[in-house]
Write an enzyme that holds these catalytic residues in place. Structure first.
Site, PDB file in Angstrom:
ATOM      1  N   LYS A 277      -6.059  -1.767  11.481  1.00 15.21           N
ATOM      2  CA  LYS A 277      -4.891  -2.635  11.209  1.00 15.21           C
ATOM      3  C   LYS A 277      -3.587  -1.691  10.710  1.00 15.21           C
ATOM      4  O   LYS A 277      -2.160  -2.052  11.169  1.00 15.21           O
ATOM      5  CB  LYS A 277      -5.383  -3.570  10.331  1.00 15.21           C
ATOM      6  CG  LYS A 277      -3.954  -4.708  10.045  1.00 15.21           C
ATOM      7  CD  LYS A 277      -4.976  -5.929   9.401  1.00 15.21           C
ATOM      8  CE  LYS A 277      -4.866  -6.001   8.128  1.00 15.21           C
ATOM      9  NZ  LYS A 277      -3.737  -6.008   7.014  1.00 15.21           N
TER      10      LYS A 277
ATOM     11  N   ARG B  75       1.946   0.312  12.209  1.00 18.27           N
ATOM     12  CA  ARG B  75       2.837   1.632  12.329  1.00 18.27           C
ATOM     13  C   ARG B  75       2.952   2.110  13.576  1.00 18.27           C
ATOM     14  O   ARG B  75       4.483   2.488  13.811  1.00 18.27           O
ATOM     15  CB  ARG B  75       2.542   2.592  11.290  1.00 18.27           C
ATOM     16  CG  ARG B  75       2.195   2.285   9.670  1.00 18.27           C
ATOM     17  CD  ARG B  75       1.336   3.176   9.090  1.00 18.27           C
ATOM     18  NE  ARG B  75       1.698   2.852   7.606  1.00 18.27           N
ATOM     19  CZ  ARG B  75       1.007   1.718   6.908  1.00 18.27           C
ATOM     20  NH1 ARG B  75       0.486   0.800   7.524  1.00 18.27           N
ATOM     21  NH2 ARG B  75       1.079   1.721   5.372  1.00 18.27           N
TER      22      ARG B  75
ATOM     23  N   GLY C 215       1.418  -9.014   5.022  1.00 17.60           N
ATOM     24  CA  GLY C 215       2.207  -8.365   4.070  1.00 17.60           C
ATOM     25  C   GLY C 215       2.696  -6.961   4.605  1.00 17.60           C
ATOM     26  O   GLY C 215       3.929  -6.721   4.356  1.00 17.60           O
TER      27      GLY C 215
ATOM     28  N   ARG D 293       3.643 -14.188  -2.115  1.00 21.54           N
ATOM     29  CA  ARG D 293       3.235 -12.863  -2.483  1.00 21.54           C
ATOM     30  C   ARG D 293       4.463 -11.949  -3.079  1.00 21.54           C
ATOM     31  O   ARG D 293       5.479 -12.453  -2.253  1.00 21.54           O
ATOM     32  CB  ARG D 293       2.474 -12.082  -1.493  1.00 21.54           C
ATOM     33  CG  ARG D 293       1.206 -12.882  -1.221  1.00 21.54           C
ATOM     34  CD  ARG D 293       0.403 -11.928  -0.106  1.00 21.54           C
ATOM     35  NE  ARG D 293       0.231 -10.585  -0.356  1.00 21.54           N
ATOM     36  CZ  ARG D 293      -0.463  -9.686   0.445  1.00 21.54           C
ATOM     37  NH1 ARG D 293      -0.625 -10.112   1.880  1.00 21.54           N
ATOM     38  NH2 ARG D 293      -0.586  -8.486  -0.007  1.00 21.54           N
TER      39      ARG D 293
ATOM     40  N   THR E 143       1.401   1.839  -3.819  1.00 20.43           N
ATOM     41  CA  THR E 143       1.329   0.791  -2.593  1.00 20.43           C
ATOM     42  C   THR E 143       1.949   1.273  -1.450  1.00 20.43           C
ATOM     43  O   THR E 143       3.226   1.857  -1.452  1.00 20.43           O
ATOM     44  CB  THR E 143       2.048  -0.543  -3.067  1.00 20.43           C
ATOM     45  OG1 THR E 143       2.874  -1.001  -1.876  1.00 20.43           O
ATOM     46  CG2 THR E 143       2.985  -0.472  -4.190  1.00 20.43           C
TER      47      THR E 143
ATOM     48  N   ASP F 262      -8.957  -2.573  -0.045  1.00 20.00           N
ATOM     49  CA  ASP F 262      -9.364  -3.731   0.575  1.00 20.00           C
ATOM     50  C   ASP F 262     -10.607  -3.946   0.724  1.00 20.00           C
ATOM     51  O   ASP F 262     -11.162  -4.916   1.196  1.00 20.00           O
ATOM     52  CB  ASP F 262      -8.549  -3.453   2.136  1.00 20.00           C
ATOM     53  CG  ASP F 262      -7.139  -3.499   2.179  1.00 20.00           C
ATOM     54  OD1 ASP F 262      -6.536  -4.158   1.210  1.00 20.00           O
ATOM     55  OD2 ASP F 262      -6.584  -2.928   2.964  1.00 20.00           O
TER      56      ASP F 262
ATOM     57  N   ARG G 172      -7.953 -12.494  -5.171  1.00 20.06           N
ATOM     58  CA  ARG G 172      -9.330 -12.060  -4.946  1.00 20.06           C
ATOM     59  C   ARG G 172     -10.319 -11.785  -5.840  1.00 20.06           C
ATOM     60  O   ARG G 172     -11.490 -11.852  -5.843  1.00 20.06           O
ATOM     61  CB  ARG G 172      -9.283 -10.675  -3.874  1.00 20.06           C
ATOM     62  CG  ARG G 172      -8.607 -10.854  -2.592  1.00 20.06           C
ATOM     63  CD  ARG G 172      -8.672  -9.582  -1.528  1.00 20.06           C
ATOM     64  NE  ARG G 172      -8.203 -10.088  -0.349  1.00 20.06           N
ATOM     65  CZ  ARG G 172      -7.966  -9.156   0.606  1.00 20.06           C
ATOM     66  NH1 ARG G 172      -7.688  -7.889   0.363  1.00 20.06           N
ATOM     67  NH2 ARG G 172      -7.400  -9.333   1.793  1.00 20.06           N
TER      68      ARG G 172
HETATM   69  C1  S3P Z   1      -1.471  -1.695   3.767  1.00 16.53           C
HETATM   70  C2  S3P Z   1      -1.414  -1.260   2.240  1.00 16.53           C
HETATM   71  C3  S3P Z   1      -2.261  -2.015   1.168  1.00 16.53           C
HETATM   72  C4  S3P Z   1      -3.241  -2.646   1.816  1.00 16.53           C
HETATM   73  C5  S3P Z   1      -3.084  -3.521   2.793  1.00 16.53           C
HETATM   74  C6  S3P Z   1      -2.431  -2.673   4.061  1.00 16.53           C
HETATM   75  C7  S3P Z   1      -0.754  -0.877   4.638  1.00 16.53           C
HETATM   76  O1  S3P Z   1      -1.477  -2.776   0.616  1.00 16.53           O
HETATM   77  O2  S3P Z   1      -3.886  -3.645   0.960  1.00 16.53           O
HETATM   78  O3  S3P Z   1      -3.993  -4.305   3.627  1.00 16.53           O
HETATM   79  O4  S3P Z   1      -0.987  -1.076   5.766  1.00 16.53           O
HETATM   80  O5  S3P Z   1       0.044  -0.224   4.140  1.00 16.53           O
HETATM   81  P1  S3P Z   1      -0.576  -2.310  -0.708  1.00 16.53           P
HETATM   82  O6  S3P Z   1       0.469  -1.528  -0.167  1.00 16.53           O
HETATM   83  O7  S3P Z   1       0.142  -3.752  -1.149  1.00 16.53           O
HETATM   84  O8  S3P Z   1      -1.469  -1.720  -1.771  1.00 16.53           O
END
Ligand code: S3P
Length: 433
Positions: free
Chosen positions: A21, A26, A95, A123, A167, A315, A346
């Site tokens: 994903k 990206r 997100g 969020r 993050t 995750d 969670r």
């Molecule tokens: C992700 C980063 C993580 C992950 C999300 C996907 C990404 O989130 O939990 O499912 O694709 O960069 P955070 O950057 O909020 O930790």
């Protein structure tokens, strides 16, 4: 939709996971921003990635798709103003779409409003707004929440940003904004979060310098279009690895899984717990390490997980909790307060639903304590209804839990798995004996 699942004797077979994903999001973004055409093979066809595809289509990018591939005709770093057709970009539950896109939109010449579903609208977005404001972006939010109104300034100021959190979404937003900056932009984080953006930006011709937990990107005039093959998602594979480890007599092969070192926390922890898990056939696919994974039923011992490991398995914590419930002894997960601001809280979801299954679990502010049972499976015999809270990873965790429960289990809103893994239940049925 409410799915009913019940205990199985074992699982076995050879399966493949849908595309990763994070890497799919990206690849859509960088291909759209490049000059020329790209083919993205084995992309993740899911609700979340559809949101990113739709956003770029709205901004003038031609994206065609079939079941396996995306065909993207990039328009260059400056996108078309979506206001012509419709003012809003809808990020749904994703997100990654909203946070990464914010970095790109900050460098455009137009104004956009990003909205999302009920979960995404709760969020935190301030974490991405703060560094982008420092870069000179113009962003208005509803007290740090969606909707975000982003008025592009055309170009941005280079910054040196030290993040308190690890993050990848915020890191990627800053690195993408850095493409539009007036000099090199540096982002540092306490623990290294997933580095797919860094790897892919390099492949598209960007000058990226990685030193420990710091990354510097240089601005660029144009990205070079690049075909990519997306590896299978380790976060999806985690559910099947768990099933193989906790259901007696199971033996499963999962082919083509991306096991990037910034995502391999679960595999490392499982080995520490005595799991019979082997990674074979290493190869590099589109700048990412890929393996086939063999997982077999194992007698597991409890372990502790602390803050430094969390970003590398963020995750996978819900499914890890299920594995820990079957491991001998007390497992403690701490330093995982980020779980409270995922698609749902969670920590609360795991503790609440696992208690219904009879697991000895205690909620902590930043994690949980689980006293794992010695025999495989849950003893509850009544039929019960569990709640996914419309969170795809909670739904898949509860689905795997159902396979070792004596009572019949129904899962509410089980179709939310489509966010990251359409076909999850079919793949699962195909390996159950
Ligand atoms: C992700 C980063 C993580 C992950 C999300 C996907 C990404 O989130 O939990 O499912 O694709 O960069 P955070 O950057 O909020 O930790």
């Amino acid at each position: 939709m409410k799915i009913n699942l019940k205990k199985v004797d074992s699982i076995s077979g050879v399966i493949e996971m849908p595309g990763d994903k994070s890497i799919t999001h990206r690849s859509i973004m960088l291909s759209s921003l490049s000059e020329g055409s790209s083919i993205i093979r084995n992309y993740l066809l899911s609700d979340d990635c559809d949101r990113t595809i739709e956003a770029f289509r709205k901004m003038g990018v031609e994206i065609k798709s079939d079941k396996n591939n995306l065909y993207i005709k990039g328009v260059g770093l400056k996108l078309a103003n979506p206001n012509v057709k419709n003012y809003n970009i809808y990020a749904g539950n994703s997100g990654t779409t909203v946070r990464l896109l914010s970095g790109i939109l900050a460098g455009q010449n137009f104004e956009t409003i990003i909205t999302g579903d009920k979960s995404l609208s709760m969020r935190p977005m301030q974490r991405v707004i703060d560094p982008l404001l420092r870069m000179g972006a113009n962003i208005i939010s509803k007290g740090g929440l969606l909707p975000l109104k982003i008025t592009g300034r055309g170009s941005l100021k280079a910054i040196n940003y030290k993040s308190e959190k690890s993050t990848a979404q915020v890191k990627s937003a800053v690195l993408l904004a850095g493409l539009y900056a007036d000099g090199p932009t540096t982002y540092s984080e306490p623990m290294k979060s997933r580095d797919h953006s860094e790897r892919m930006l390099k492949a598209f011709g960007v000058n990226v310098d990685v030193r420990g937990n710091s990354v510097t990107v240089c601005p660029i005039d144009k990205l070079i279009a690049h075909d990519l093959t997306i590896p299978g998602d380790i976060s999806s594979a985690a559910f099947f690895i768990a099933a193989a480890l906790i259901i007696p007599n199971s033996n499963l092969i999962i082919k083509n899984v991306g096991v990037n070192p910034t995502r391999s926390g679960l595999v490392e922890v499982l080995k520490r717990m005595g799991a019979n898990i082997t990674l074979i056939n290493f190869r590099e696919v589109s700048h990412e390490p890929v393996y086939d994974i063999i997982a077999k039923y194992s007698k597991l011992k409890a372990t502790n997980i602390e803050a430094p490991l969390i970003p590398r398995m963020i995750d996978e914590i819900p499914i890890f909790a299920l594995i820990a419930s079957q491991a001998e002894g007390v497992t403690k997960v701490s330093g995982a307060e980020e779980l409270r601001v995922k698609e749902t809280d969670r920590i609360k979801a795991i503790v609440g639903q696992f208690k219904k299954l009879g697991v000895k679990i205690e909620e902590l502010k930043d994690g949980f304590l689980i006293n794992g049972g010695s025999s495989s499976g849950f003893t509850i015999t009544d039929a019960i209804i569990l709640n996914s809270f419309k969170d795809h990873r909670i739904a898949m965790t509860l689905a795997i839990a159902s396979l070792i429960a004596n009572g019949k289990i129904a899962i509410k809103n089980s179709d939310c798995v489509d966010i990251s893994f359409p076909g999850f239940y079919e793949t699962l049925k195909g390996i159950c004996n």
